[in-house]
Design an enzyme around this catalytic site. Structure first.
Site, short mmCIF file in Angstrom:
data_model
loop_
_atom_site.label_atom_id
_atom_site.label_comp_id
_atom_site.label_asym_id
_atom_site.label_seq_id
_atom_site.Cartn_x
_atom_site.Cartn_y
_atom_site.Cartn_z
N LYS A 1 -6.93 3.35 -3.31
CA LYS A 1 -7.28 3.35 -1.89
C LYS A 1 -7.51 4.79 -1.45
O LYS A 1 -6.77 5.70 -1.83
CB LYS A 1 -6.16 2.71 -1.08
CG LYS A 1 -6.35 2.70 0.43
CD LYS A 1 -5.19 1.99 1.10
CE LYS A 1 -5.24 2.12 2.63
NZ LYS A 1 -4.07 1.46 3.28
N ASP B 1 0.87 -1.18 0.00
CA ASP B 1 0.00 0.00 0.00
C ASP B 1 0.91 1.23 0.00
O ASP B 1 1.53 1.55 1.01
CB ASP B 1 -0.90 0.01 1.24
CG ASP B 1 -1.99 -1.06 1.20
OD1 ASP B 1 -1.77 -2.12 0.57
OD2 ASP B 1 -3.06 -0.85 1.81
N LYS C 1 -10.22 0.26 -2.53
CA LYS C 1 -10.12 0.02 -1.09
C LYS C 1 -10.59 1.26 -0.33
O LYS C 1 -10.01 2.34 -0.46
CB LYS C 1 -8.69 -0.33 -0.68
CG LYS C 1 -8.51 -0.59 0.82
CD LYS C 1 -7.11 -1.09 1.12
CE LYS C 1 -6.85 -1.20 2.62
NZ LYS C 1 -5.48 -1.71 2.91
#
Length: 254
Positions: free
Chosen positions: A163, A98, A195
């Protein structure tokens, strides 16, 4: 969807997350234990890079992936430093990375989009076949046009997921930002997931994000390969709805 259906659908989509300054081997063991429940396991645990080896040992054979964060939380490190972080995390056994995009460059304009793109392209190359989730920090970008631009840059640079947030700025995930990002996923021309992370703590809110994904991307789109929730407290709420308090122990690995 009723609340039981939402909880059942959400649990396998969860990236169970702990990114606290006080995290240690004991909190990591507890996080990994919680990841495998009597009604199924979460998609991944997401933790600091230093705890990746422990989590990998702990979760071997469970089906739970290990994710970690780089260029976190400010998105301000030089690309070569982030590439080194990625290489170390992958060597330690991380399955998913991430990465915080240099969102300040998007906000600055004047060539910032290209600087952010070049940065993410270097990260993409370093990730290889590992899943790369790009954190846009939508709460800091704030304006819909900036969120849309950041999403376009991330998709073009090879993001596997878009995300929303680090959880380290006051504004986390919002349905408005999610709509923009899910639309970018739908229109990417390849498989790009989404996400939602930052402030999602109850089953009802999770249901709102699932309904939005169904609306934009189709009722059969959501799966652990395409949709995640990044959260810590959401698991307890899900288990409460599912009637499961205790979790099944796994080997701690520390």
């Amino acid at each position: 969807m009723n609340i039981l259906d939402i909880a059942t659908r959400t649990l396998p989509l969860l990236d169970l997350t702990s990114l606290n300054d006080a995290d240690d081997a004991f909190s990591t063991a507890a996080l990994c234990t919680k990841a495998v429940t009597a009604v199924g396991h979460v998609a991944a645990v997401c933790l600091w890079p230093s705890f990746v080896p422990q989590a990998k040992r702990c979760l071997t054979g469970t089906g739970v992936k290990v994710a970690t964060v780089v260029n976190f939380p400010g998105g301000s490190l030089p690309a070569e430093k982030v590439v080194d972080q990625i290489a170390r995390a992958l060597a330690d056994g991380a399955d998913e990375i991430d990465v915080v995009m240099p969102y300040a460059a998007i906000m600055a304009g004047m060539g910032g989009d290209q600087r952010a793109a070049d940065h993410l392209l270097a990260c993409r190359a370093a990730c290889g076949h590992a899943t790369m989730k790009v954190i846009l920090e939508s709460g800091a970008l704030a304006k819909p046009a900036l969120i849309a631009r950041a999403a376009q840059v991330a998709v073009a640079a090879g993001a596997d997921f878009l995300k929303t947030s680090t959880g380290k700025v006051p504004a986390g995930a919002t349905l408005g930002a999610a709509r923009i990002m899910l639309t970018a996923c739908r229109d990417a021309g390849r498989a790009v997931g989404f996400k939602a992370s930052g402030g999602i703590r109850d089953v009802e809110t999770a249901g709102q994000y699932l309904a939005l994904a169904d609306e934009i991307c189709g009722p059969d789109w959501v799966s652990p390969a395409t949709f995640r929730f990044g959260a810590s407290g959401l698991l307890d709420a899900l288990l409460g709805v599912l009637g499961q308090g205790p979790v099944m122990p796994v080997t701690t690995g520390y």
